[in-house]
Design an enzyme around this catalytic site. Structure first.
Site, short mmCIF file in Angstrom:
data_model
loop_
_atom_site.label_atom_id
_atom_site.label_comp_id
_atom_site.label_asym_id
_atom_site.label_seq_id
_atom_site.Cartn_x
_atom_site.Cartn_y
_atom_site.Cartn_z
N HIS A 126 -5.90 4.51 -3.43
CA HIS A 126 -5.17 5.81 -2.94
C HIS A 126 -5.94 6.98 -3.75
O HIS A 126 -6.01 8.02 -3.35
CB HIS A 126 -3.64 5.93 -3.26
CG HIS A 126 -3.29 6.00 -4.63
ND1 HIS A 126 -2.69 5.27 -5.47
CD2 HIS A 126 -3.17 7.18 -5.40
CE1 HIS A 126 -2.46 5.68 -6.43
NE2 HIS A 126 -2.70 7.15 -6.63
N ASP A 156 -3.51 -1.68 -3.52
CA ASP A 156 -3.98 -0.28 -3.84
C ASP A 156 -5.17 -0.50 -4.99
O ASP A 156 -5.14 0.29 -5.93
CB ASP A 156 -2.66 0.41 -4.37
CG ASP A 156 -3.22 1.96 -4.54
OD1 ASP A 156 -3.92 2.49 -3.91
OD2 ASP A 156 -2.55 2.75 -5.34
N GLY A 228 -2.82 11.55 -11.94
CA GLY A 228 -3.77 11.42 -12.40
C GLY A 228 -4.16 10.45 -13.22
O GLY A 228 -5.45 9.96 -13.62
N ASN A 229 -3.15 9.75 -13.68
CA ASN A 229 -3.43 8.50 -14.27
C ASN A 229 -3.57 7.10 -13.31
O ASN A 229 -4.02 6.07 -13.92
CB ASN A 229 -2.17 8.04 -15.17
CG ASN A 229 -2.09 8.77 -16.47
OD1 ASN A 229 -1.40 9.80 -16.68
ND2 ASN A 229 -2.76 8.17 -17.43
N SER A 230 -3.37 7.46 -12.26
CA SER A 230 -3.49 6.48 -11.28
C SER A 230 -4.97 5.97 -11.31
O SER A 230 -6.02 6.52 -11.33
CB SER A 230 -3.35 6.85 -9.63
OG SER A 230 -1.85 7.12 -9.64
N LEU A 285 -0.94 -18.59 5.80
CA LEU A 285 -0.08 -19.79 6.28
C LEU A 285 0.36 -19.76 7.78
O LEU A 285 0.54 -20.78 8.85
CB LEU A 285 1.19 -19.82 5.29
CG LEU A 285 1.96 -21.28 5.57
CD1 LEU A 285 1.17 -22.39 5.43
CD2 LEU A 285 3.42 -21.14 4.71
N GLY A 286 0.44 -18.49 8.21
CA GLY A 286 0.78 -18.29 9.67
C GLY A 286 2.32 -18.55 9.79
O GLY A 286 2.60 -18.97 10.93
N VAL A 287 3.12 -18.02 8.95
CA VAL A 287 4.40 -17.98 9.34
C VAL A 287 5.02 -16.45 8.89
O VAL A 287 4.37 -15.78 8.18
CB VAL A 287 5.46 -18.87 8.51
CG1 VAL A 287 5.10 -20.28 8.92
CG2 VAL A 287 5.13 -18.88 6.89
N ILE A 289 8.28 -14.57 7.33
CA ILE A 289 9.53 -14.91 6.67
C ILE A 289 10.58 -14.28 6.29
O ILE A 289 10.40 -12.82 6.73
CB ILE A 289 9.21 -15.64 5.22
CG1 ILE A 289 8.24 -14.69 4.56
CG2 ILE A 289 8.16 -17.00 5.57
CD1 ILE A 289 8.01 -15.06 3.16
#
Length: 495
Positions: A126, A156, A228-230, A285-287, A289
């Site tokens: 971001h 992120d 700004g710490n991001s 995995l294709g589920v 949940i």
């Protein structure tokens, strides 16, 4: 006899004096004994800050494009009084008519850190956004243009590359799994654009879920983290990066002692993939949940709430060939217990694509073990489910569980915009005082299963509910789809 009280009081006084003397001695010893160093905390963070500060950079990201028009000239019908006056006014301000428009420029400031002396930098996704100009500003004032190698919105993270004239100071990832609540950490970054700033605190909590994405597992710290710490690093006392500062919880916009960092144990693998491939390659995995609460666990016959309840199986996903079905509860993945639904996505994503993994799941109380070859999540996200089916029953209406139910007709499909391939029983009314209303079942939803058995008519629903009553169940587990076909399990109290 008259002397006993006096004697007793004398003995008490003597004992009291002895106890007081003992307490004084113990107190003196306690005060004289120094506290363990770990209890006092570090005398200073200066040596640690000196060791790592030069590896932390400020990130300036700018997006240039389009034109600036802060106040567009109002749209006036031809012949409006003062039309010429308005036009002249906006032309003089460069905001209307044929006046040239200045390029629009948006910028942001954040932090990052060097992990390879050749010029590899890690920051938050971001921070850079869709910027087409990225600059890394070093502690000595050096400014270097940065190239984006890859980014990942789910965690992120973003990886940049600069071309320095000489090797850069770099830091290494540590093991965030070894962090204990109460351990000292320091954050270094660029708060409010002020430049390199150091703040210290402790690890406040592990495994925080702040509803930012499917892999929320943040380290919480009270080290001051501000805008700004991001993208800046969170260091342990060995000078290793154990987290990447990414978010704060604040009603004021400034630090109130609740900051969050992506653990290095999750970030390091993604960073390696972004460096090598320019993209992530997560296991799949294709589920689909959902969580298992106490009521759902009771309806499923589980001894306690645990695992991840399968609410959907992708027709082209890896779980389909091994026979996994809606209603299964995955309790172990690759040898590790799945304590809650939050655990499974992180486990699967961190597992290499193509690996054969052992999965343990429960179906109607029976444990099954199967081996699945993981696919790639990014490929799975691109797949579209093209399965179509039609089949409509004659309209039949009944009541059950505080719901008015009907078989699906063409008229009801149109009224509620129900997908053509959805099968089951449609809800036409919900009693506002029912358990179903509390669970947010609403008109237009389609009940597909009751007690893990398919239903195709209102009569099927009432029959299944009666059978559950006879079995002593206090709730009925419904598989419910909304009109768009998104399914979920709902445990509804049987009255």
């Amino acid at each position: 006899m008259a002397g006993f009280p006096t004697l007793s009081m004398s003995l008490v006084a003597t004992k009291a004096r002895r106890v007081a003397s003992a307490i004084a001695i113990v107190s003196a010893v306690t005060l004289a004994a120094p506290l363990p160093a770990s209890a006092r905390g570090p005398e200073s963070f200066a040596d640690l800050a000196d060791q790592v500060t030069d590896a932390v950079v400020n990130i300036s990201a700018a997006t240039t494009g389009g034109t600036t028009r802060e106040r567009a000239m109002p749209q006036l019908p031809p012949g409006t009084p003062f039309e010429d006056l308005f036009e002249e006014f906006f032309k003089r301000r460069g905001q209307g008519g044929d006046a040239p428009q200045a390029p629009r420029r948006a910028s942001s400031l954040g932090s990052g850190f060097v992990i390879d002396s050749t010029g590899i930098i890690v920051t938050n996704n971001h921070v850079i956004g869709e910027a087409n100009e990225i600059t890394a500003i070093f502690n000595d004032g050096t400014r270097l243009k940065a190239e984006l190698l890859g980014k990942d919105a789910k965690l992120d993270l973003a990886v940049l590359k600069v071309k320095p004239d000489k090797p850069l100071k770099a830091v290494k990832f540590g093991d965030s799994d070894k962090l204990r609540i109460g351990d000292w950490v320091i954050a270094i970054g660029n708060p409010f654009g002020l430049g390199g700033s150091v703040s210290a605190g402790i690890v406040s909590a592990h495994n925080r879920n702040i509803d930012q994405g499917p892999y929320d597992n943040y380290i919480q710290t009270d080290a001051a983290i501000n805008r700004g710490n991001s993208g800046g690093p969170l260091f342990n006392m060995a000078g290793e990066v154990v987290g990447i500062n990414t978010a704060i919880l604040s009603p004021t916009g400034g630090s109130v002692g609740i900051g969050f960092a992506v653990p290095s144990s999750m970030a390091a693998t993604v960073v390696d993939q972004l460096r090598e491939f320019g993209e992530t390659r997560r296991g799949w995995l294709g589920v689909r949940i959902q969580g298992v609460d106490d009521q759902t666990a009771e309806a499923l016959g589980l001894e306690k709430a645990r695992g991840a309840l399968v609410a959907g199986v992708d027709e082209k996903g890896p779980a389909k060939p091994i026979g996994m079905e809606i209603g299964d509860v995955i309790v172990k993945f690759d040898g590790k217990d799945v304590k809650s639904a939050r655990d499974l996505p992180r486990m699967v994503a961190a597992t290499p694509v193509g690996k054969d993994v052992e999965v343990v799941y429960l179906r109607k109380g029976k444990e099954t073990t199967a081996t699945v070859k993981l696919g790639r999540l990014e490929d799975g996200e691109k797949q579209a489910n093209l399965a179509k089916d039609s089949g409509v029953e004659k309209p039949v209406a009944r009541k059950a569980l505080g719901l008015d139910l009907s078989s699906i007709t063409d008229d009801l499909r149109r009224r509620y915009s129900i997908k053509d391939d959805l099968k089951g029983v449609v809800v036409t009314r919900v009693d506002p005082n029912s358990s179903a209303a509390d669970k947010r079942i609403q008109s237009g939803d389609v009940i597909m299963e009751v007690g893990q058995e398919s239903v195709s008519s209102p009569a099927d629903v009432t029959k299944r509910v009666e059978a559950l009553k006879k079995d002593g169940k206090k709730s009925a587990l419904l598989l419910v789809a909304n009109a768009q076909g998104e399914v979920r399990f709902v445990a509804v109290t049987i009255e």
